[in-house]
Design a protein around this motif. Structure first.
Motif, PDB file in Angstrom:
ATOM      1  N   GLY A  31       0.780  -1.232   0.000  1.00  0.00           N
ATOM      2  CA  GLY A  31       0.000   0.000   0.000  1.00  0.00           C
ATOM      3  C   GLY A  31       0.808   1.276   0.000  1.00  0.00           C
ATOM      4  O   GLY A  31       0.311   2.326  -0.401  1.00  0.00           O
ATOM      5  N   SER A  47      -2.496   1.557  -3.756  1.00  0.00           N
ATOM      6  CA  SER A  47      -3.284   1.621  -2.525  1.00  0.00           C
ATOM      7  C   SER A  47      -4.776   1.492  -2.824  1.00  0.00           C
ATOM      8  O   SER A  47      -5.295   2.152  -3.735  1.00  0.00           O
ATOM      9  CB  SER A  47      -2.986   2.954  -1.821  1.00  0.00           C
ATOM     10  OG  SER A  47      -3.978   3.227  -0.856  1.00  0.00           O
ATOM     11  N   ALA A  48      -5.438   0.641  -2.040  1.00  0.00           N
ATOM     12  CA  ALA A  48      -6.884   0.448  -2.214  1.00  0.00           C
ATOM     13  C   ALA A  48      -7.644   1.749  -1.970  1.00  0.00           C
ATOM     14  O   ALA A  48      -8.677   2.002  -2.593  1.00  0.00           O
ATOM     15  CB  ALA A  48      -7.383  -0.619  -1.248  1.00  0.00           C
ATOM     16  N   HIS A  49      -7.108   2.590  -1.079  1.00  0.00           N
ATOM     17  CA  HIS A  49      -7.822   3.818  -0.715  1.00  0.00           C
ATOM     18  C   HIS A  49      -7.303   5.043  -1.449  1.00  0.00           C
ATOM     19  O   HIS A  49      -8.075   5.916  -1.831  1.00  0.00           O
ATOM     20  CB  HIS A  49      -7.694   4.058   0.803  1.00  0.00           C
ATOM     21  CG  HIS A  49      -8.170   2.904   1.622  1.00  0.00           C
ATOM     22  ND1 HIS A  49      -7.354   2.198   2.473  1.00  0.00           N
ATOM     23  CD2 HIS A  49      -9.386   2.301   1.687  1.00  0.00           C
ATOM     24  CE1 HIS A  49      -8.048   1.230   3.049  1.00  0.00           C
ATOM     25  NE2 HIS A  49      -9.274   1.260   2.585  1.00  0.00           N
ATOM     26  N   ARG A  50      -5.971   5.111  -1.630  1.00  0.00           N
ATOM     27  CA  ARG A  50      -5.396   6.330  -2.196  1.00  0.00           C
ATOM     28  C   ARG A  50      -5.315   6.296  -3.715  1.00  0.00           C
ATOM     29  O   ARG A  50      -5.337   7.343  -4.368  1.00  0.00           O
ATOM     30  CB  ARG A  50      -3.994   6.553  -1.620  1.00  0.00           C
ATOM     31  CG  ARG A  50      -4.010   6.881  -0.123  1.00  0.00           C
ATOM     32  CD  ARG A  50      -2.632   6.704   0.473  1.00  0.00           C
ATOM     33  NE  ARG A  50      -2.558   7.146   1.855  1.00  0.00           N
ATOM     34  CZ  ARG A  50      -1.563   6.806   2.670  1.00  0.00           C
ATOM     35  NH1 ARG A  50      -0.562   6.051   2.237  1.00  0.00           N
ATOM     36  NH2 ARG A  50      -1.561   7.226   3.916  1.00  0.00           N
ATOM     37  N   PRO A  95      -7.382   3.958  -5.889  1.00  0.00           N
ATOM     38  CA  PRO A  95      -8.308   2.837  -6.143  1.00  0.00           C
ATOM     39  C   PRO A  95      -8.377   2.417  -7.613  1.00  0.00           C
ATOM     40  O   PRO A  95      -8.478   1.222  -7.908  1.00  0.00           O
ATOM     41  CB  PRO A  95      -9.657   3.360  -5.638  1.00  0.00           C
ATOM     42  CG  PRO A  95      -9.516   4.838  -5.540  1.00  0.00           C
ATOM     43  CD  PRO A  95      -8.070   5.116  -5.286  1.00  0.00           C
ATOM     44  N   THR A 112      -5.281   0.441  -8.570  1.00  0.00           N
ATOM     45  CA  THR A 112      -5.338  -0.886  -7.936  1.00  0.00           C
ATOM     46  C   THR A 112      -6.253  -1.805  -8.737  1.00  0.00           C
ATOM     47  O   THR A 112      -5.920  -2.965  -9.008  1.00  0.00           O
ATOM     48  CB  THR A 112      -5.845  -0.753  -6.478  1.00  0.00           C
ATOM     49  OG1 THR A 112      -4.919   0.054  -5.753  1.00  0.00           O
ATOM     50  CG2 THR A 112      -5.957  -2.105  -5.800  1.00  0.00           C
ATOM     51  N   HIS A 166      -7.396  -2.940   3.091  1.00  0.00           N
ATOM     52  CA  HIS A 166      -8.347  -3.466   2.114  1.00  0.00           C
ATOM     53  C   HIS A 166      -7.689  -3.903   0.814  1.00  0.00           C
ATOM     54  O   HIS A 166      -8.367  -4.392  -0.094  1.00  0.00           O
ATOM     55  CB  HIS A 166      -9.430  -2.426   1.835  1.00  0.00           C
ATOM     56  CG  HIS A 166     -10.269  -2.130   3.037  1.00  0.00           C
ATOM     57  ND1 HIS A 166     -10.546  -0.864   3.480  1.00  0.00           N
ATOM     58  CD2 HIS A 166     -10.847  -2.962   3.924  1.00  0.00           C
ATOM     59  CE1 HIS A 166     -11.286  -0.924   4.577  1.00  0.00           C
ATOM     60  NE2 HIS A 166     -11.473  -2.181   4.869  1.00  0.00           N
TER      61      HIS A 166
END
Ligand code: RP5
Length: 166
Positions: free
Chosen positions: A13, A41-44, A46, A49, A73
């Motif tokens: 991540g 990163s799954a959040h930063r 997406p 990813t 995640h």
């Protein structure tokens, strides 16, 4: 071993995960398995990813190792976009010492599995060995290397025991 024609992706991540995830790359090097290392990163990031996960199989990737900390995640999101086997490594990155990441990775809902290993560097190493075991199902040479590896490990423990009792 080279980064050309990778068959394992080691994904993480953030760059703050590199040190720990080197446990996976070092182990894959020992087994002579080609791999790539990717930060996404799954959040930063997406979208990136998702694109990585969707494109991995067609690039020849056979197993994905995904390490992340906090609300981790990454492994689960990657698993949602591909049917390649995903091994999740919970990382000790927050004040919860990896317990947050462990629960986030291991508690996947029914139907989308992530194989979850130990928290931290031991987990990164075990993820690589598990990846080699998956690859060894269709590669006798890797099976032999795994058997040799187990033999060496046993020998080391036996020597330690001998030293203790000498
Ligand atoms: C997670 O957040 C990453 O996997 C990393 O373990 C953690 C902290 O990231 P940084 O804030 O150091 O970039 O997504």
């Amino acid at each position: 071993m080279s980064a050309e024609n990778p068959i394992v992706s080691i994904v993480m991540g953030s760059d703050s995960d590199i040190d720990t995830m080197k446990g996976a790359s070092d182990a894959l090097k020992k087994f002579g398995v080609n791999f790539e290392m990717i930060i996404t990163s799954a959040h930063r990031t997406p979208k990136a990813t998702e694109e990585f996960a969707k494109g991995a199989a067609s690039r020849g990737i056979k197993v994905i190792i995904a390490g992340a900390g906090f609300a981790a995640h990454l492994a689960g999101v990657i698993a949602s976009h591909t049917v390649l086997p995903i091994i999740g490594v919970p990382l000790d990155a927050s004040s919860l010492n990896g317990l947050d990441s462990l629960l986030a990775i291991v508690q996947m809902p029914s139907g989308i599995p992530v194989a979850t290993v130990t928290i931290g560097k031991a987990g990164a190493k075990n993820a690589a060995i598990l990846a080699v075991e998956i690859l060894a199902l269709s590669d006798k040479n890797l099976t032999n290397k795994l058997l040799e590896y187990r033999k060496d490990m046993a020998e080391k423990i036996n020597n330690k025991n001998k030293k203790l009792n000498d």
